[in-house]
Write a protein that holds these residues in place. Structure first.
Motif, PDB file in Angstrom:
ATOM      1  N   GLY A 448      43.094 -27.755  11.201  1.00 11.17           N
ATOM      2  CA  GLY A 448      43.777 -27.443   9.953  1.00 11.17           C
ATOM      3  C   GLY A 448      44.065 -28.691   9.127  1.00 11.17           C
ATOM      4  O   GLY A 448      43.936 -28.677   7.890  1.00 11.17           O
ATOM      5  N   ILE A 449      44.453 -29.774   9.782  1.00 13.64           N
ATOM      6  CA  ILE A 449      44.734 -31.033   9.067  1.00 13.64           C
ATOM      7  C   ILE A 449      43.471 -31.567   8.395  1.00 13.64           C
ATOM      8  O   ILE A 449      43.498 -32.033   7.249  1.00 13.64           O
ATOM      9  CB  ILE A 449      45.321 -32.080  10.043  1.00 13.64           C
ATOM     10  CG1 ILE A 449      46.734 -31.662  10.466  1.00 13.64           C
ATOM     11  CG2 ILE A 449      45.356 -33.471   9.406  1.00 13.64           C
ATOM     12  CD1 ILE A 449      47.335 -32.544  11.542  1.00 13.64           C
ATOM     13  N   ILE A 450      42.330 -31.486   9.124  1.00 14.58           N
ATOM     14  CA  ILE A 450      41.058 -31.944   8.538  1.00 14.58           C
ATOM     15  C   ILE A 450      40.715 -31.132   7.294  1.00 14.58           C
ATOM     16  O   ILE A 450      40.337 -31.670   6.250  1.00 14.58           O
ATOM     17  CB  ILE A 450      39.928 -31.843   9.593  1.00 14.58           C
ATOM     18  CG1 ILE A 450      40.185 -32.828  10.728  1.00 14.58           C
ATOM     19  CG2 ILE A 450      38.572 -32.113   8.941  1.00 14.58           C
ATOM     20  CD1 ILE A 450      39.228 -32.671  11.892  1.00 14.58           C
ATOM     21  N   ILE A 451      40.850 -29.798   7.410  1.00 15.52           N
ATOM     22  CA  ILE A 451      40.561 -28.925   6.258  1.00 15.52           C
ATOM     23  C   ILE A 451      41.541 -29.209   5.118  1.00 15.52           C
ATOM     24  O   ILE A 451      41.161 -29.230   3.936  1.00 15.52           O
ATOM     25  CB  ILE A 451      40.626 -27.442   6.680  1.00 15.52           C
ATOM     26  CG1 ILE A 451      39.519 -27.140   7.705  1.00 15.52           C
ATOM     27  CG2 ILE A 451      40.484 -26.518   5.471  1.00 15.52           C
ATOM     28  CD1 ILE A 451      39.583 -25.740   8.287  1.00 15.52           C
ATOM     29  N   PHE A 452      42.809 -29.467   5.458  1.00 16.96           N
ATOM     30  CA  PHE A 452      43.819 -29.758   4.439  1.00 16.96           C
ATOM     31  C   PHE A 452      43.468 -31.032   3.676  1.00 16.96           C
ATOM     32  O   PHE A 452      43.536 -31.063   2.436  1.00 16.96           O
ATOM     33  CB  PHE A 452      45.187 -29.898   5.103  1.00 16.96           C
ATOM     34  CG  PHE A 452      46.291 -30.223   4.145  1.00 16.96           C
ATOM     35  CD1 PHE A 452      46.885 -29.230   3.375  1.00 16.96           C
ATOM     36  CD2 PHE A 452      46.736 -31.537   4.003  1.00 16.96           C
ATOM     37  CE1 PHE A 452      47.897 -29.536   2.478  1.00 16.96           C
ATOM     38  CE2 PHE A 452      47.746 -31.851   3.105  1.00 16.96           C
ATOM     39  CZ  PHE A 452      48.332 -30.849   2.349  1.00 16.96           C
ATOM     40  N   LEU A 453      43.084 -32.090   4.403  1.00 18.80           N
ATOM     41  CA  LEU A 453      42.748 -33.361   3.752  1.00 18.80           C
ATOM     42  C   LEU A 453      41.526 -33.205   2.836  1.00 18.80           C
ATOM     43  O   LEU A 453      41.489 -33.740   1.723  1.00 18.80           O
ATOM     44  CB  LEU A 453      42.483 -34.434   4.808  1.00 18.80           C
ATOM     45  CG  LEU A 453      43.713 -34.890   5.612  1.00 18.80           C
ATOM     46  CD1 LEU A 453      43.297 -35.871   6.703  1.00 18.80           C
ATOM     47  CD2 LEU A 453      44.765 -35.511   4.690  1.00 18.80           C
ATOM     48  N   TYR A 454      40.540 -32.458   3.325  1.00 16.99           N
ATOM     49  CA  TYR A 454      39.353 -32.252   2.497  1.00 16.99           C
ATOM     50  C   TYR A 454      39.699 -31.411   1.261  1.00 16.99           C
ATOM     51  O   TYR A 454      39.241 -31.698   0.149  1.00 16.99           O
ATOM     52  CB  TYR A 454      38.260 -31.556   3.305  1.00 16.99           C
ATOM     53  CG  TYR A 454      36.997 -31.284   2.505  1.00 16.99           C
ATOM     54  CD1 TYR A 454      36.237 -32.327   1.993  1.00 16.99           C
ATOM     55  CD2 TYR A 454      36.578 -29.981   2.250  1.00 16.99           C
ATOM     56  CE1 TYR A 454      35.086 -32.085   1.255  1.00 16.99           C
ATOM     57  CE2 TYR A 454      35.427 -29.722   1.525  1.00 16.99           C
ATOM     58  CZ  TYR A 454      34.691 -30.782   1.031  1.00 16.99           C
ATOM     59  OH  TYR A 454      33.560 -30.544   0.290  1.00 16.99           O
TER      60      TYR A 454
END
Length: 605
Positions: A448-454
């Motif tokens: 989720g953090i990776i998707i949020f940053l992207y």
């Protein structure tokens, strides 16, 4: 509507100096000797006909008189087109296929299309001419055991000589891919046509035009709720695909007969916006914000009329509209069928080919829809999670559709917002209490953090004017300009919207080869060309040998229809090539999407 337009043109244009069709073209036929029919097509002043639109055929193939060979004079070149400015003096050599005597009537079908040099083009015309002959003077066929195919001649396929067998009168020039596919319908048996176009459809199912339908059919099947079952999922998938096939067939027949691209007509901003909102509403129902259901009164009436269970009508409507709105791309098999319909007017056989093509495209969709029913989870948390996934997919389809009418940076911001929404729902911003290194919540949070940053990079990049989702932060990198200095400089497309602009470019670039790309914002495969093929460095280098022109058909207005009609383009994507003299190299045309390596190979043909 087309005939009404033609009548208006007749009253408003022909009345100011243009000839009526019957005055501009005067066909006639008579016997020139005992075994040869002579056909003349007298034209008015400043009138010419296109050689590729001139066809002569036997209108009655069961009358016992066969057309052994057809010849005509060579056409001339006019503005890069092969035309006749005077009667081509057609000669038809006859032979008997059975014992006949006495007077006999033979029917000669002639079809043609031409223009006035003053700037008016006439509708395609077809006439049937009766010729009375003495069957006693017509020679008997040498070998009745070997059936001979009926003869017909198109464009410059005959020479100034004594009649020659039709098999030897074929053009030596290569046919384009679409013409070859059109020839499959002309020369094949019914079952061969059905199987061939079914196979074409299976191949087209792997193209970008069909991909967006995958989440649609999966979502509408999943929306049926728990207890769906494999059998019902299969039949609902069949309903969706049959509705899609009917839409493609109707749209294709109309395009072939009248040149009206029904799919392109459905790409107007208000229709795209409305359909995008429908997907958003469907997505909200997936998130259980409300239950999307037809009112009981209407539902009961539908059930009485159709004898079907609820959901079938909605899926049929969704399949029909999906074909028109979601996947309006043209590929070589589709264009070939449309060319056949346009040239012959045989909507029945052309429609069968289109329907077979559509069913082939739909087979993978049936498999996917059936799988959705087979792997339907039992009611519970899993059901909610899967419904949420399909809800996100539907929002993605909505953004993908609305992107056709939005600026690229705004579309990127919408994708960023969706990514942030997904990340937050995955718990990217939630705190995990206690020790949890390998637990499922930690893995979900990390993703989720990776998707949020992207997603945030897409939002920020879109706000700064970025358009490339793979490099959303380019506007914030100061060294981008200096880094691009050492990159090789390639030609770019000159963007136009009208036939007049193209004619001017061809005139200005005599001595140079020209490549013309037909593009539209609503064409999925066109976007694939932009992002995948035309962006490839090897493709750019290969295209440097051409003057590059891009015709934007997005508006689907009169200018777009005029230039499409001129070159027989039924819709994008299509790429045309012109030689150094500005002559259209029809055999080099590309219809549909090609991968970079395929495209380079084609350029080197």
């Amino acid at each position: 509507m087309r005939w009404l337009l033609f009548l208006l043109i007749s009253f408003n244009v022909f009345g100011v100096g243009f000839l009526q069709p019957d005055e501009a073209f005067k066909p006639s036929a008579k016997m020139v000797d005992g075994k040869t029919i002579g056909v003349e097509l007298i034209m008015g002043d400043q009138i010419h006909i296109y050689s590729d639109k001139l066809k002569v055929e036997d209108a009655d193939k069961n009358d016992g008189i066969d057309f052994k060979a057809i010849t005509m004079a060579k056409p001339i070149q006019l503005d890069g087109e092969s035309v006749y400015e005077s009667s081509p003096a057609i000669r038809i050599a006859l032979e008997k296929t059975k014992e006949l005597s006495g007077e006999k009537k033979v029917k000669v079908k002639i079809s043609y299309q031409g223009c006035s040099s003053a700037g008016l083009c006439y509708e395609p015309i077809e006439k049937t001419l009766d010729v009375t002959l003495n069957a006693d003077t017509v020679p008997m066929k040498e070998s009745l055991a070997a059936p001979v195919k009926k003869a017909s001649v198109t464009e410059a396929k005959a020479v100034e000589a004594a009649p020659i067998p039709q098999a030897q009168a074929k053009s030596v020039a290569k046919e384009s891919e679409t013409d070859q596919i059109a020839g499959v319908i002309k020369g094949g048996s019914l079952w061969f046509i059905i199987l061939s176009f079914f196979g074409f459809g299976l191949l087209l199912a792997l193209t970008p035009c069909v991909f967006p339908m995958i989440p649609i059919i999966s979502s509408v099947i999943m929306a049926q709720g728990a207890g769906l079952g494999t059998k019902r999922a299969f039949w609902l998938s069949v309903v969706y695909v049959l509705s899609m096939a009917v839409a493609y067939t109707i749209a294709g027949i109309l395009a072939g007969l009248f040149g009206a691209n029904l799919q392109a007509a459905f790409q107007t901003p208000w229709i795209i916006t409305l359909f995008s909102l429908i997907f958003v509403v469907l997505a909200m129902s997936m998130f259980d914000l409300f239950e999307l259901q037809i009112p009981n009164v209407i539902q009961s009436k539908i059930t009485k009329i159709s004898g079907s269970q609820s959901g079938v009508v909605g899926i049929a409507i969704m399949g029909f509209l999906s074909a028109l709105i979601v996947g309006p791309c043209v590929a070589a098999p589709l264009a070939g069928a449309l060319i056949y319909i346009g040239q012959t007017g045989d909507a029945l056989l052309g429609g069968i080919a289109l329907f077979s093509l559509s069913i082939g495209m739909g087979v993978p969709l049936i498999a996917i829809g059936t799988s959705a029913g087979k792997f339907m989870p039992k009611p519970g948390v899993w059901m909610d999670n899967i419904k949420s996934i399909f809800g996100v997919m539907l929002i993605g389809i909505s953004i993908w559709m609305i992107s056709r009418i939005l600026d690229e940076n705004i579309s990127m911001m919408l994708w960023g917002a969706l990514a942030v929404f997904v990340a937050v729902n995955m718990g990217a911003l939630e705190q995990i209490r206690g020790r949890c290194i390998r637990c499922q919540r930690a893995n979900k949070k990390a993703l989720g953090i990776i998707i949020f940053l992207y997603g945030m990079s897409l939002l920020l990049g879109g706000m700064a004017g970025a358009t490339n989702p793979l490099h959303p932060l380019n506007p914030f990198l100061p060294n981008q300009v200096s880094a691009s200095v050492n990159q090789p400089q390639h030609k770019s497309f000159e963007k136009i919207t009208s036939l007049q602009e193209l004619d001017a470019i061809l005139a200005q670039n005599k001595g140079k080869k020209v490549m013309v790309d037909f593009y539209a914002d609503w064409c999925t495969a066109c976007k694939e060309y932009e992002s995948k093929t035309f962006s490839d460095e090897s493709v750019k280098t290969a295209m440097d040998q051409y003057v590059l022109v891009q015709v934007n058909l997005t508006a689907n207005d009169d200018k777009a229809k005029e230039i499409s009609s001129k070159f027989g383009i039924f819709g994008p994507p299509a790429i045309l090539f012109f030689d150094e003299n500005g002559v259209h190299q029809k055999d080099a045309d590309i219809v549909g999407f090609k991968e970079p390596q395929e495209f380079i190979k084609h350029l080197g043909q």
